[in-house]
Write a protein that holds these residues in place. Structure first.
Motif, short mmCIF file in Angstrom:
data_model
loop_
_atom_site.label_atom_id
_atom_site.label_comp_id
_atom_site.label_asym_id
_atom_site.label_seq_id
_atom_site.Cartn_x
_atom_site.Cartn_y
_atom_site.Cartn_z
N ASP A 115 -30.25 -22.58 -37.00
CA ASP A 115 -30.05 -22.30 -35.59
C ASP A 115 -30.86 -21.10 -35.12
O ASP A 115 -31.01 -20.87 -33.92
CB ASP A 115 -28.56 -22.04 -35.31
N LYS A 118 -29.18 -19.54 -27.65
CA LYS A 118 -28.65 -20.57 -28.55
C LYS A 118 -28.35 -19.99 -29.92
O LYS A 118 -27.28 -20.25 -30.50
CB LYS A 118 -29.67 -21.72 -28.68
N ALA A 119 -29.25 -19.19 -30.45
CA ALA A 119 -29.07 -18.61 -31.79
C ALA A 119 -27.91 -17.62 -31.82
O ALA A 119 -27.13 -17.58 -32.78
CB ALA A 119 -30.35 -17.93 -32.25
N SER A 172 -24.58 -19.44 -31.92
CA SER A 172 -24.44 -20.45 -32.97
C SER A 172 -23.43 -19.94 -34.00
O SER A 172 -22.83 -18.89 -33.83
CB SER A 172 -25.79 -20.70 -33.65
N LYS A 173 -23.29 -20.66 -35.07
CA LYS A 173 -22.38 -20.23 -36.14
C LYS A 173 -23.08 -19.36 -37.18
O LYS A 173 -22.53 -19.09 -38.23
CB LYS A 173 -21.77 -21.47 -36.82
#
Length: 219
Positions: free
Chosen positions: A120, A110-111, A114-115
């Protein structure tokens, strides 16, 4: 010995877990590359519940789920032990492998996609802190040699660095996680001959990152 076959994807950390376990045991095997975009009848028939790789075939029977397969390999074949012999230590190894698959990998994935916002990354940092602390007095999770948990952690050892380079999002640094980074260096030096081509994977993840960036760009 009856034929051993592995149905997997050469660039998958889950397939590579099995290949490394087989190498530790000295087991010869046939690798069958699976196309996950067009799943084969063999995969669908041998793993009808999850329809995922890897699948190990031994004596014509399929075994699925990478951690389950590693335990099977450890019990079915002669050679160095992958899991500890002591029941308590075996239970602890299973705990950490479960932690890696259920907590660490989802948080890291997920990290990394992420942006790049700190919020995050927080969950990933927390699980990395736990792993870093676990390694503070050890060379490997298994002690002085690679064991079950180290094999389970191969995504951290090899894949995370490639995705970090592809996305520009850096999670694991020696400043934040010195013991985890030292483990990663030792792990990679031991298994480098059993890892997929780094440039191939880097190209794949760069293309994925570019596609994700294009898809989310304002129109």
């Amino acid at each position: 010995m009856s034929g051993v076959k592995l149905l997997g994807v050469s660039g998958s950390p889950f397939s590579r877990r099995i290949e490394w376990a087989l190498k530790i045991k000295g087991v010869e095997y046939e690798f069958i590359e699976e196309d996950l975009q067009n799943k084969s009848p063999l995969l669908l028939e041998s793993n009808p519940i999850h329809k995922k790789i890897p699948v190990l075939f031994h004596n014509g029977k399929p075994i699925v789920e990478s951690l389950v397969i590693i335990e099977y390999i450890d019990e079915a074949f002669e050679g160095p032990c992958i899991l500890p012999k002591d029941p308590y230590e075996r239970a602890i190894a299973r705990f950490w492998s479960k932690f890696l698959d259920e907590k660490c990998l989802p948080a890291a994935w997920k990290a990394l996609w992420s942006k790049g916002e700190e919020k995050d990354k927080e969950e990933a940092y927390e699980v990395f802190k736990v792993l870093n602390n676990e390694l503070k007095d050890k060379k490997f999770f298994g002690g002085d040699k690679i064991g079950f948990v180290d094999i389970a952690a191969n995504f951290i050892g090899f894949w995370i660095g490639i995705i970090e380079e592809a996305t520009g999002i850096v999670l694991v640094t020696s400043e934040k996680f010195p013991h985890l980074c030292a483990w990663r260096d030792d792990y990679c030096s031991h298994v480098k001959e059993n890892m997929p081509n780094r440039e191939m994977l880097l190209g794949y993840f760069k293309a994925r990152a570019e596609a994700a960036s294009t898809a989310t760009a304002p129109k």
